[in-house]
Design a protein around this motif. Sequence first.
Motif, PDB file in Angstrom:
ATOM      1  N   PRO A 299      -8.444  -1.897  33.826  1.00 17.82           N
ATOM      2  CA  PRO A 299      -7.655  -1.416  32.621  1.00 17.82           C
ATOM      3  C   PRO A 299      -6.698  -2.370  32.058  1.00 17.82           C
ATOM      4  CG  PRO A 299      -8.269   0.248  34.565  1.00 17.82           C
ATOM      5  CD  PRO A 299      -8.683  -1.202  34.764  1.00 17.82           C
TER       6      PRO A 299
ATOM      7  N   CYS B   9      -2.883   1.507  31.729  1.00 16.89           N
ATOM      8  CA  CYS B   9      -3.395   3.395  32.802  1.00 16.89           C
ATOM      9  C   CYS B   9      -3.409   3.303  33.474  1.00 16.89           C
ATOM     10  CB  CYS B   9      -5.081   2.667  31.719  1.00 16.89           C
ATOM     11  SG  CYS B   9      -5.641   2.312  30.351  1.00 16.89           S
TER      12      CYS B   9
ATOM     13  N   ILE C  47      -9.185   3.971  33.078  1.00 21.88           N
ATOM     14  CA  ILE C  47      -9.974   4.885  32.000  1.00 21.88           C
ATOM     15  C   ILE C  47     -10.615   6.122  32.305  1.00 21.88           C
ATOM     16  CG2 ILE C  47     -11.691   4.471  30.212  1.00 21.88           C
ATOM     17  CD1 ILE C  47     -11.221   1.738  29.836  1.00 21.88           C
ATOM     18  N   ASN C  48      -9.348   7.226  31.305  1.00 22.81           N
ATOM     19  CA  ASN C  48     -10.208   8.651  31.737  1.00 22.81           C
ATOM     20  C   ASN C  48     -11.130   8.949  30.439  1.00 22.81           C
ATOM     21  OD1 ASN C  48      -8.903   9.471  34.241  1.00 22.81           O
ATOM     22  ND2 ASN C  48      -7.177   9.702  32.203  1.00 22.81           N
TER      23      ASN C  48
ATOM     24  N   PRO D 200       0.630   9.709  31.798  1.00 19.64           N
ATOM     25  CA  PRO D 200       0.091   8.896  33.035  1.00 19.64           C
ATOM     26  C   PRO D 200      -1.650   9.336  33.416  1.00 19.64           C
ATOM     27  CG  PRO D 200       2.490   8.596  33.084  1.00 19.64           C
ATOM     28  CD  PRO D 200       2.119   9.987  32.522  1.00 19.64           C
ATOM     29  N   GLU D 201      -1.366  10.037  34.415  1.00 18.32           N
ATOM     30  CA  GLU D 201      -2.272  10.123  35.300  1.00 18.32           C
ATOM     31  C   GLU D 201      -3.510  10.581  34.235  1.00 18.32           C
ATOM     32  OE1 GLU D 201       0.771  10.616  36.367  1.00 18.32           O
ATOM     33  OE2 GLU D 201       0.737   8.928  37.666  1.00 18.32           O
TER      34      GLU D 201
ATOM     35  N   HIS E 127      -8.423   8.562  27.442  1.00 14.55           N
ATOM     36  CA  HIS E 127      -8.818   7.704  26.558  1.00 14.55           C
ATOM     37  C   HIS E 127     -10.313   7.830  25.909  1.00 14.55           C
ATOM     38  CE1 HIS E 127      -6.765   6.144  30.164  1.00 14.55           C
ATOM     39  NE2 HIS E 127      -5.980   6.360  29.341  1.00 14.55           N
TER      40      HIS E 127
ATOM     41  N   ASP F 227     -11.236  -0.111  25.867  1.00 10.94           N
ATOM     42  CA  ASP F 227     -10.182  -1.433  26.437  1.00 10.94           C
ATOM     43  C   ASP F 227     -10.250  -1.826  24.366  1.00 10.94           C
ATOM     44  OD1 ASP F 227      -9.924  -2.816  28.637  1.00 10.94           O
ATOM     45  OD2 ASP F 227     -10.173  -3.890  26.747  1.00 10.94           O
TER      46      ASP F 227
ATOM     47  N   LEU G  37      -7.350   0.078  23.266  1.00 18.24           N
ATOM     48  CA  LEU G  37      -6.126   0.135  24.026  1.00 18.24           C
ATOM     49  C   LEU G  37      -5.338  -0.712  23.443  1.00 18.24           C
ATOM     50  CD1 LEU G  37      -7.422   2.153  27.549  1.00 18.24           C
ATOM     51  CD2 LEU G  37      -5.740   3.243  25.740  1.00 18.24           C
TER      52      LEU G  37
END
Length: 227
Positions: A33, A37, A41-42, A103-104, A108, A220, A223
């Motif tokens: 990622p 990230c 990626i979530n 952040p966790e 996305h 991707d 982001l």
Amino acid sequence: MGSDFSKDDCSQYPTMDERNLGNLRSYLCNYNPPEGCVGGINILLFGISRSGKSSIINTFLSALDPQGMTITCVPIGRNSTSLTPELHSFKPDLDVAKYPVIPENVIHGVALTFDVNTIDSITEEQMNLFKELQTIVAQKYIYRVVIGTKFDLLGIQEYDHKRIYEYKPLQDKFTKLSEVTGMEKRSMFVVSNKWKGDKIEMINCILTLSALENMIRNIDKFLKVMM
């Protein structure tokens, strides 16, 4: 059988061979990622209970690593007709959010999940919830797709699974979903967790990993622009 297929409204053409399967696995298993990230990626799966969310996850895991571990369940709503998670909880950037963005847990991508065999029985209220969610996700500039599950129950013969996106009954389902959700049909995919024999297993693996690769590549790109 040929009359059941039409390429006029088909946008997915995954190559059905071992080389493509290897390329898909290599890309996804080695994907890194973008910086920023945390943990990867979530992707949020959003669908009615029993729409196939657990099956989707296990199909992804099995397609990536046939000898790997699978899961037994995913979080579900309060009853059999609820959406998971509740729509109003999908606003984590609000000051009053129960689970504020860190952040966790940044989302996305979102995959709206439907059992393609029961789309016609989904209530107008439920469809409106999907449409509202799609609007919220679009406003947040989050990539989204539709994943249809259990396509193997539509009646298409197994040897024709490689042409599933040309199957007219499936195209009709996608047309309806596009109308009610406002999403383009080119962002709609199908998966199946039915494995019978090496050839069918390869086809279903490719269908599954093609959907996942599409999500990852588009997320991707977004982001990297945003970061």
